[in-house]
Scaffold this active site. Structure first.
Site, short mmCIF file in Angstrom:
data_model
loop_
_atom_site.label_atom_id
_atom_site.label_comp_id
_atom_site.label_asym_id
_atom_site.label_seq_id
_atom_site.Cartn_x
_atom_site.Cartn_y
_atom_site.Cartn_z
CE1 TYR A 141 12.40 31.48 2.44
CE2 TYR A 141 12.82 29.13 2.16
CZ TYR A 141 12.43 30.35 1.64
OH TYR A 141 12.06 30.43 0.33
CE LYS B 69 -0.08 -0.50 4.97
NZ LYS B 69 -0.79 -1.05 6.12
C1 LIG Z 1 0.09 -1.98 6.63
C2 LIG Z 1 -0.45 -3.19 7.25
C3 LIG Z 1 0.38 -4.28 7.56
C4 LIG Z 1 1.89 -4.21 7.46
O1 LIG Z 1 2.38 -3.61 8.61
P1 LIG Z 1 3.95 -3.40 8.89
O2 LIG Z 1 4.02 -2.80 10.23
O3 LIG Z 1 4.43 -2.47 7.82
O4 LIG Z 1 4.57 -4.74 8.77
C5 LIG Z 1 -0.21 -5.43 8.02
N1 LIG Z 1 -1.55 -5.51 8.19
C6 LIG Z 1 -2.37 -4.48 7.94
C7 LIG Z 1 -3.83 -4.62 8.17
C8 LIG Z 1 -1.86 -3.29 7.47
O5 LIG Z 1 -2.67 -2.26 7.22
#
Ligand SMILES: *Cc1c(COP(=O)(O)O)cnc(C)c1O
Length: 373
Positions: A269, A40
Protein backbone atom coordinates in the site's frame (compact mmCIF):
# COMPACT_ATOMS: atom_id res chain seq x y z
CA UNK A 1 13.30 -24.89 17.71
CA UNK A 2 10.14 -23.05 18.63
CA UNK A 3 9.29 -22.43 14.98
CA UNK A 4 8.42 -26.08 14.37
CA UNK A 5 4.80 -25.61 15.33
CA UNK A 6 4.35 -22.32 13.51
CA UNK A 7 1.52 -22.40 11.02
CA UNK A 8 1.40 -20.26 7.86
CA UNK A 9 -0.10 -17.64 10.17
CA UNK A 10 1.04 -15.37 12.96
CA UNK A 11 1.56 -17.52 16.05
CA UNK A 12 2.56 -16.60 19.60
CA UNK A 13 4.73 -19.27 21.18
CA UNK A 14 4.54 -18.93 24.95
CA UNK A 15 7.33 -20.48 27.00
CA UNK A 16 5.90 -21.17 30.46
CA UNK A 17 9.30 -22.24 31.79
CA UNK A 18 10.62 -18.78 30.96
CA UNK A 19 7.64 -17.35 32.86
CA UNK A 20 8.40 -19.34 36.01
CA UNK A 21 12.13 -18.59 35.70
CA UNK A 22 11.28 -14.88 35.57
CA UNK A 23 9.11 -15.31 38.66
CA UNK A 24 12.05 -16.89 40.48
CA UNK A 25 14.14 -13.84 39.59
CA UNK A 26 11.42 -11.53 40.91
CA UNK A 27 11.36 -13.48 44.17
CA UNK A 28 15.12 -13.20 44.44
CA UNK A 29 14.83 -9.40 44.16
CA UNK A 30 12.32 -9.27 46.99
CA UNK A 31 12.91 -12.36 49.13
CA UNK A 32 10.68 -11.36 52.04
CA UNK A 33 7.77 -10.06 49.95
CA UNK A 34 4.54 -11.71 48.89
CA UNK A 35 4.08 -11.69 45.11
CA UNK A 36 0.94 -10.46 43.41
CA UNK A 37 1.34 -11.21 39.68
CA UNK A 38 -0.35 -8.85 37.23
CA UNK A 39 -2.29 -10.94 34.69
CA UNK A 40 -4.65 -8.21 33.48
CA UNK A 41 -5.30 -7.67 29.77
CA UNK A 42 -5.09 -11.38 28.98
CA UNK A 43 -1.80 -11.61 30.87
CA UNK A 44 -0.34 -8.85 28.70
CA UNK A 45 -1.45 -10.79 25.63
CA UNK A 46 0.08 -14.10 26.76
CA UNK A 47 -3.19 -15.86 27.70
CA UNK A 48 -4.63 -15.24 31.16
CA UNK A 49 -5.74 -18.78 32.02
CA UNK A 50 -2.56 -20.53 30.89
CA UNK A 51 -0.35 -17.95 32.58
CA UNK A 52 -2.34 -18.06 35.82
CA UNK A 53 -2.24 -21.86 35.75
CA UNK A 54 1.54 -21.79 35.38
CA UNK A 55 1.92 -19.25 38.19
CA UNK A 56 0.71 -21.60 40.93
CA UNK A 57 3.49 -20.33 43.16
CA UNK A 58 2.32 -16.71 43.50
CA UNK A 59 0.49 -15.35 46.54
CA UNK A 60 -2.13 -13.56 44.44
CA UNK A 61 -3.08 -12.62 40.90
CA UNK A 62 -3.98 -9.06 39.96
CA UNK A 63 -6.58 -8.23 37.32
CA UNK A 64 -7.96 -4.83 36.32
CA UNK A 65 -11.64 -5.76 36.11
CA UNK A 66 -14.05 -8.28 37.50
CA UNK A 67 -14.66 -10.02 34.15
CA UNK A 68 -11.04 -11.08 34.18
CA UNK A 69 -11.48 -12.58 37.65
CA UNK A 70 -14.60 -14.42 36.46
CA UNK A 71 -12.62 -15.89 33.57
CA UNK A 72 -9.97 -17.18 35.97
CA UNK A 73 -12.44 -18.74 38.40
CA UNK A 74 -14.42 -20.33 35.51
CA UNK A 75 -11.16 -22.02 34.48
CA UNK A 76 -10.75 -23.44 37.98
CA UNK A 77 -7.98 -21.10 39.17
CA UNK A 78 -8.09 -21.01 42.98
CA UNK A 79 -5.29 -18.49 43.61
CA UNK A 80 -6.38 -15.33 45.48
CA UNK A 81 -7.33 -12.59 43.00
CA UNK A 82 -7.17 -8.82 43.56
CA UNK A 83 -9.26 -6.54 41.35
CA UNK A 84 -7.05 -3.48 40.84
CA UNK A 85 -9.87 -1.07 39.98
CA UNK A 86 -12.27 -2.61 42.50
CA UNK A 87 -16.00 -2.88 41.81
CA UNK A 88 -18.41 -0.16 40.75
CA UNK A 89 -21.89 -1.27 41.81
CA UNK A 90 -23.67 -3.72 44.13
CA UNK A 91 -24.10 -6.32 41.39
CA UNK A 92 -20.37 -6.42 40.72
CA UNK A 93 -19.74 -6.51 44.46
CA UNK A 94 -21.92 -9.60 44.91
CA UNK A 95 -20.17 -11.24 41.98
CA UNK A 96 -16.78 -10.36 43.47
CA UNK A 97 -17.88 -12.03 46.72
CA UNK A 98 -19.00 -15.16 44.85
CA UNK A 99 -15.65 -15.21 43.04
CA UNK A 100 -13.80 -14.75 46.37
CA UNK A 101 -11.94 -11.70 45.09
CA UNK A 102 -10.01 -9.14 47.08
CA UNK A 103 -10.92 -5.54 46.27
CA UNK A 104 -8.94 -2.40 45.72
CA UNK A 105 -10.90 0.50 47.24
CA UNK A 106 -9.93 3.81 45.71
CA UNK A 107 -12.86 6.21 46.18
CA UNK A 108 -15.68 7.16 48.55
CA UNK A 109 -18.26 5.55 46.29
CA UNK A 110 -16.59 2.18 46.82
CA UNK A 111 -16.56 2.67 50.60
CA UNK A 112 -20.30 3.41 50.41
CA UNK A 113 -20.88 0.18 48.49
CA UNK A 114 -18.98 -1.77 51.16
CA UNK A 115 -20.95 -0.07 53.91
CA UNK A 116 -24.14 -1.52 52.44
CA UNK A 117 -22.61 -4.97 51.87
CA UNK A 118 -23.59 -7.78 54.25
CA UNK A 119 -21.80 -10.92 53.03
CA UNK A 120 -18.52 -12.64 53.86
CA UNK A 121 -16.01 -9.85 54.61
CA UNK A 122 -13.75 -8.78 51.75
CA UNK A 123 -10.02 -8.45 52.00
CA UNK A 124 -9.31 -4.96 50.70
CA UNK A 125 -6.45 -2.83 49.45
CA UNK A 126 -6.82 0.87 50.24
CA UNK A 127 -5.40 2.65 47.19
CA UNK A 128 -3.52 5.82 48.05
CA UNK A 129 -2.91 8.46 45.41
CA UNK A 130 0.62 9.57 46.26
CA UNK A 131 1.22 11.43 43.00
CA UNK A 132 0.15 9.29 40.06
CA UNK A 133 -3.20 11.12 40.11
CA UNK A 134 -5.05 8.26 38.52
CA UNK A 135 -6.96 6.41 41.24
CA UNK A 136 -6.72 6.49 45.04
CA UNK A 137 -7.35 8.62 48.11
CA UNK A 138 -5.08 11.61 48.52
CA UNK A 139 -2.75 11.30 51.53
CA UNK A 140 -4.61 13.83 53.76
CA UNK A 141 -7.83 11.76 53.64
CA UNK A 142 -6.27 8.31 53.38
CA UNK A 143 -6.08 7.70 57.14
CA UNK A 144 -9.75 8.58 57.50
CA UNK A 145 -10.61 6.21 54.63
CA UNK A 146 -8.50 3.49 56.27
CA UNK A 147 -10.36 3.92 59.57
CA UNK A 148 -13.74 3.92 57.84
CA UNK A 149 -12.92 0.73 55.96
CA UNK A 150 -11.53 -1.02 59.01
CA UNK A 151 -14.76 -0.35 60.92
CA UNK A 152 -17.04 -1.97 58.33
CA UNK A 153 -18.50 -5.44 58.97
CA UNK A 154 -18.22 -6.18 55.24
CA UNK A 155 -14.46 -5.68 55.36
CA UNK A 156 -11.85 -8.02 56.81
CA UNK A 157 -8.20 -7.17 56.20
CA UNK A 158 -7.35 -3.67 55.03
CA UNK A 159 -4.00 -3.31 53.30
CA UNK A 160 -2.30 -0.29 51.76
CA UNK A 161 -1.31 0.11 48.11
CA UNK A 162 0.15 2.87 46.00
CA UNK A 163 1.54 2.99 42.48
CA UNK A 164 4.65 4.73 41.16
CA UNK A 165 4.30 7.15 38.26
CA UNK A 166 7.98 7.21 37.23
CA UNK A 167 9.84 4.24 38.69
CA UNK A 168 11.01 3.37 35.17
CA UNK A 169 12.88 6.64 34.64
CA UNK A 170 16.09 7.97 36.14
CA UNK A 171 16.30 10.29 39.09
CA UNK A 172 13.61 8.79 41.32
CA UNK A 173 12.65 12.13 42.85
CA UNK A 174 9.02 11.36 42.04
CA UNK A 175 9.18 7.94 43.69
CA UNK A 176 10.87 9.43 46.77
CA UNK A 177 8.11 12.02 47.04
CA UNK A 178 5.47 9.33 46.63
CA UNK A 179 6.98 7.19 49.39
CA UNK A 180 7.22 10.23 51.68
CA UNK A 181 3.54 10.91 51.09
CA UNK A 182 2.80 7.39 52.33
CA UNK A 183 4.87 7.68 55.53
CA UNK A 184 2.21 9.18 57.88
CA UNK A 185 -0.26 6.45 56.93
CA UNK A 186 2.29 3.71 57.54
CA UNK A 187 3.20 5.29 60.88
CA UNK A 188 -0.46 5.12 61.91
CA UNK A 189 -1.09 1.53 60.84
CA UNK A 190 0.75 -1.77 60.61
CA UNK A 191 -1.33 -2.90 57.63
CA UNK A 192 0.37 -4.84 54.83
CA UNK A 193 1.75 -2.57 52.13
CA UNK A 194 2.37 -2.89 48.40
CA UNK A 195 4.22 -0.36 46.26
CA UNK A 196 6.60 -2.04 43.81
CA UNK A 197 5.87 -2.69 40.15
CA UNK A 198 8.48 -4.31 37.88
CA UNK A 199 10.43 -1.08 37.45
CA UNK A 200 10.80 -0.57 41.20
CA UNK A 201 11.72 -4.24 41.66
CA UNK A 202 14.47 -4.16 39.04
CA UNK A 203 15.72 -0.63 39.72
CA UNK A 204 19.30 -0.36 40.93
CA UNK A 205 18.35 2.78 42.87
CA UNK A 206 18.64 2.11 46.64
CA UNK A 207 15.37 3.91 47.40
CA UNK A 208 13.15 0.91 46.77
CA UNK A 209 15.28 -1.63 48.61
CA UNK A 210 15.57 0.66 51.62
CA UNK A 211 11.84 1.19 51.68
CA UNK A 212 11.15 -2.53 51.27
CA UNK A 213 13.47 -3.43 54.15
CA UNK A 214 12.13 -0.84 56.55
CA UNK A 215 8.53 -1.67 55.70
CA UNK A 216 9.13 -5.42 55.96
CA UNK A 217 10.29 -5.10 59.55
CA UNK A 218 6.85 -3.78 60.57
CA UNK A 219 4.44 -5.63 58.30
CA UNK A 220 4.06 -7.91 55.31
CA UNK A 221 5.09 -6.32 52.04
CA UNK A 222 3.80 -7.29 48.63
CA UNK A 223 5.30 -6.69 45.20
CA UNK A 224 3.24 -6.41 42.03
CA UNK A 225 5.29 -7.48 39.02
CA UNK A 226 3.72 -7.60 35.60
CA UNK A 227 5.98 -6.94 32.63
CA UNK A 228 9.08 -8.55 34.21
CA UNK A 229 7.26 -11.89 34.50
CA UNK A 230 6.73 -11.84 30.74
CA UNK A 231 10.44 -11.28 30.19
CA UNK A 232 10.29 -7.68 29.05
CA UNK A 233 12.29 -4.79 30.52
CA UNK A 234 10.27 -1.94 32.06
CA UNK A 235 13.11 0.49 31.32
CA UNK A 236 13.58 2.39 28.06
CA UNK A 237 16.86 1.57 26.36
CA UNK A 238 17.35 -1.80 28.05
CA UNK A 239 16.12 -5.27 27.20
CA UNK A 240 15.13 -8.28 29.28
CA UNK A 241 18.55 -9.86 28.82
CA UNK A 242 20.16 -6.89 30.62
CA UNK A 243 18.08 -7.81 33.67
CA UNK A 244 18.55 -11.57 33.36
CA UNK A 245 14.95 -12.06 32.26
CA UNK A 246 13.92 -14.37 29.42
CA UNK A 247 11.28 -13.33 26.87
CA UNK A 248 8.18 -15.51 27.28
CA UNK A 249 6.61 -14.75 23.88
CA UNK A 250 8.05 -15.60 20.48
CA UNK A 251 5.87 -13.93 17.85
CA UNK A 252 6.37 -15.91 14.66
CA UNK A 253 4.96 -16.71 11.25
CA UNK A 254 6.07 -17.98 7.85
CA UNK A 255 6.72 -16.70 4.35
CA UNK A 256 3.73 -17.46 2.13
CA UNK A 257 5.03 -15.94 -1.14
CA UNK A 258 8.17 -14.51 -2.72
CA UNK A 259 8.37 -11.63 -5.20
CA UNK A 260 11.33 -10.77 -7.41
CA UNK A 261 11.57 -7.02 -7.78
CA UNK A 262 13.23 -4.89 -10.45
CA UNK A 263 14.65 -1.42 -9.77
CA UNK A 264 11.75 1.00 -9.39
CA UNK A 265 9.22 -1.66 -8.27
CA UNK A 266 7.21 -0.50 -5.25
CA UNK A 267 5.91 -2.74 -2.46
CA UNK A 268 2.47 -2.77 -0.84
CA UNK A 269 0.00 0.00 0.00
CA UNK A 270 1.19 3.45 -0.93
CA UNK A 271 4.38 2.03 -2.43
CA UNK A 272 6.34 3.13 0.62
CA UNK A 273 9.35 1.02 -0.27
CA UNK A 274 10.82 1.15 -3.77
CA UNK A 275 13.53 -1.31 -4.87
CA UNK A 276 16.72 0.41 -6.03
CA UNK A 277 18.24 -2.78 -7.45
CA UNK A 278 16.97 -6.27 -8.29
CA UNK A 279 15.95 -7.98 -5.04
CA UNK A 280 13.75 -10.67 -3.51
CA UNK A 281 11.17 -9.98 -0.89
CA UNK A 282 9.21 -12.44 1.24
CA UNK A 283 5.54 -11.96 2.01
CA UNK A 284 4.84 -12.93 5.64
CA UNK A 285 1.47 -14.05 7.02
CA UNK A 286 1.31 -11.43 9.79
CA UNK A 287 -0.07 -7.93 9.85
CA UNK A 288 -1.76 -5.35 12.01
CA UNK A 289 -4.76 -7.68 12.24
CA UNK A 290 -2.48 -9.89 14.30
CA UNK A 291 -1.03 -7.06 16.35
CA UNK A 292 2.10 -6.21 14.35
CA UNK A 293 1.72 -2.43 14.23
CA UNK A 294 1.07 -0.71 10.91
CA UNK A 295 3.29 2.18 12.02
CA UNK A 296 6.46 0.05 11.91
CA UNK A 297 9.02 1.79 9.67
CA UNK A 298 11.11 0.29 6.89
CA UNK A 299 14.24 -1.23 8.38
CA UNK A 300 12.58 -2.66 11.50
CA UNK A 301 14.46 -5.88 12.35
CA UNK A 302 12.81 -9.19 11.44
CA UNK A 303 14.45 -12.61 11.69
CA UNK A 304 14.22 -14.92 8.68
CA UNK A 305 15.30 -18.53 9.36
CA UNK A 306 17.19 -17.14 12.40
CA UNK A 307 19.06 -14.61 10.23
CA UNK A 308 18.71 -10.85 10.68
CA UNK A 309 16.70 -9.02 8.04
CA UNK A 310 14.28 -6.14 7.92
CA UNK A 311 10.81 -4.90 7.14
CA UNK A 312 10.31 -3.30 3.74
CA UNK A 313 7.03 -1.65 2.80
CA UNK A 314 3.94 -0.78 4.78
CA UNK A 315 2.43 -3.42 7.06
CA UNK A 316 -1.05 -4.43 5.91
CA UNK A 317 -3.82 -6.18 7.84
CA UNK A 318 -2.82 -9.79 7.14
CA UNK A 319 0.61 -9.53 5.56
CA UNK A 320 3.92 -7.76 5.77
CA UNK A 321 6.98 -7.84 3.55
CA UNK A 322 10.57 -8.64 4.42
CA UNK A 323 13.84 -8.08 2.57
CA UNK A 324 15.41 -11.44 1.56
CA UNK A 325 18.69 -9.96 0.29
CA UNK A 326 20.63 -11.26 3.31
CA UNK A 327 19.05 -14.72 3.18
CA UNK A 328 19.14 -16.01 -0.42
CA UNK A 329 18.07 -19.53 0.60
CA UNK A 330 14.92 -18.39 2.40
CA UNK A 331 11.70 -18.78 0.46
CA UNK A 332 8.19 -20.16 0.71
CA UNK A 333 7.65 -21.58 4.22
CA UNK A 334 10.72 -19.92 5.76
CA UNK A 335 10.30 -19.20 9.46
CA UNK A 336 9.87 -15.62 10.57
CA UNK A 337 10.37 -14.21 14.04
CA UNK A 338 8.88 -10.76 14.55
CA UNK A 339 9.97 -10.54 18.18
CA UNK A 340 11.26 -12.83 20.92
CA UNK A 341 14.67 -14.37 21.61
CA UNK A 342 17.40 -12.59 19.65
CA UNK A 343 14.97 -9.88 18.57
CA UNK A 344 13.75 -8.14 21.73
CA UNK A 345 10.23 -6.73 21.66
CA UNK A 346 11.60 -3.70 23.53
CA UNK A 347 13.88 -2.92 20.54
CA UNK A 348 11.11 -3.47 18.02
CA UNK A 349 8.70 -1.27 19.98
CA UNK A 350 11.29 1.51 20.26
CA UNK A 351 11.46 1.66 16.45
CA UNK A 352 8.02 3.25 16.49
CA UNK A 353 8.38 5.09 19.82
CA UNK A 354 6.33 2.46 21.62
CA UNK A 355 7.00 0.09 24.53
CA UNK A 356 7.08 -3.69 24.71
CA UNK A 357 4.01 -3.69 26.97
CA UNK A 358 1.76 -2.41 24.19
CA UNK A 359 3.07 -4.71 21.47
CA UNK A 360 2.54 -7.95 23.39
CA UNK A 361 -0.78 -6.78 24.83
CA UNK A 362 -2.08 -6.01 21.34
CA UNK A 363 -1.39 -9.45 19.88
CA UNK A 364 -4.90 -10.06 18.62
CA UNK A 365 -7.46 -12.74 19.39
CA UNK A 366 -7.01 -14.54 16.07
CA UNK A 367 -3.36 -15.30 16.82
CA UNK A 368 -2.99 -18.83 18.12
CA UNK A 369 -1.07 -19.08 21.37
CA UNK A 370 1.04 -22.25 21.51
CA UNK A 371 2.22 -23.19 24.99
CA UNK A 372 5.34 -25.13 25.87
CA UNK A 373 7.33 -25.85 28.96
C1 LIG B 1 -0.33 -3.35 35.85
C2 LIG B 1 -0.01 -2.97 37.22
C3 LIG B 1 1.15 -3.43 37.86
C4 LIG B 1 2.24 -4.18 37.11
O1 LIG B 1 3.05 -3.24 36.46
P1 LIG B 1 4.35 -3.66 35.61
O2 LIG B 1 4.93 -2.38 35.17
O3 LIG B 1 3.83 -4.47 34.47
O4 LIG B 1 5.20 -4.46 36.51
C5 LIG B 1 1.33 -3.15 39.19
N1 LIG B 1 0.41 -2.42 39.88
C6 LIG B 1 -0.70 -1.94 39.30
C7 LIG B 1 -1.66 -1.14 40.10
C8 LIG B 1 -0.95 -2.18 37.97
O5 LIG B 1 -2.05 -1.69 37.38
Amino acid sequence: MATNGTAFAATAHIDLDALTANLALVRARAPSARVMAAVKANAYGHGIVEVATALTDVDALAVARIDEAAQLRAAGIETPITILEGVFDAVQMRLAAELRCDLVVHCDEQIALLRAYRGVPFKTWLKVNTGMNRIGFQPPVALDALQQLTALTGVGDVRIMTHFASADVDGHETSARQLNALTPLLAASNADVSVANSAALFSEHPLYQQFAESAASQRKTWVRPGIALYGISPFAGTTAADLGLAPVMQFESRIIAVQNLQPGDAVGYGGRFVASSPMRIGVVAAGYGDGYPRMMPDGTPIMVDSMPSQLVGRVSMDMLTVDLTSCPDAGYGASIRLWGSGIPVETIAARMGNIGYELVTRVSARVQRCYSR
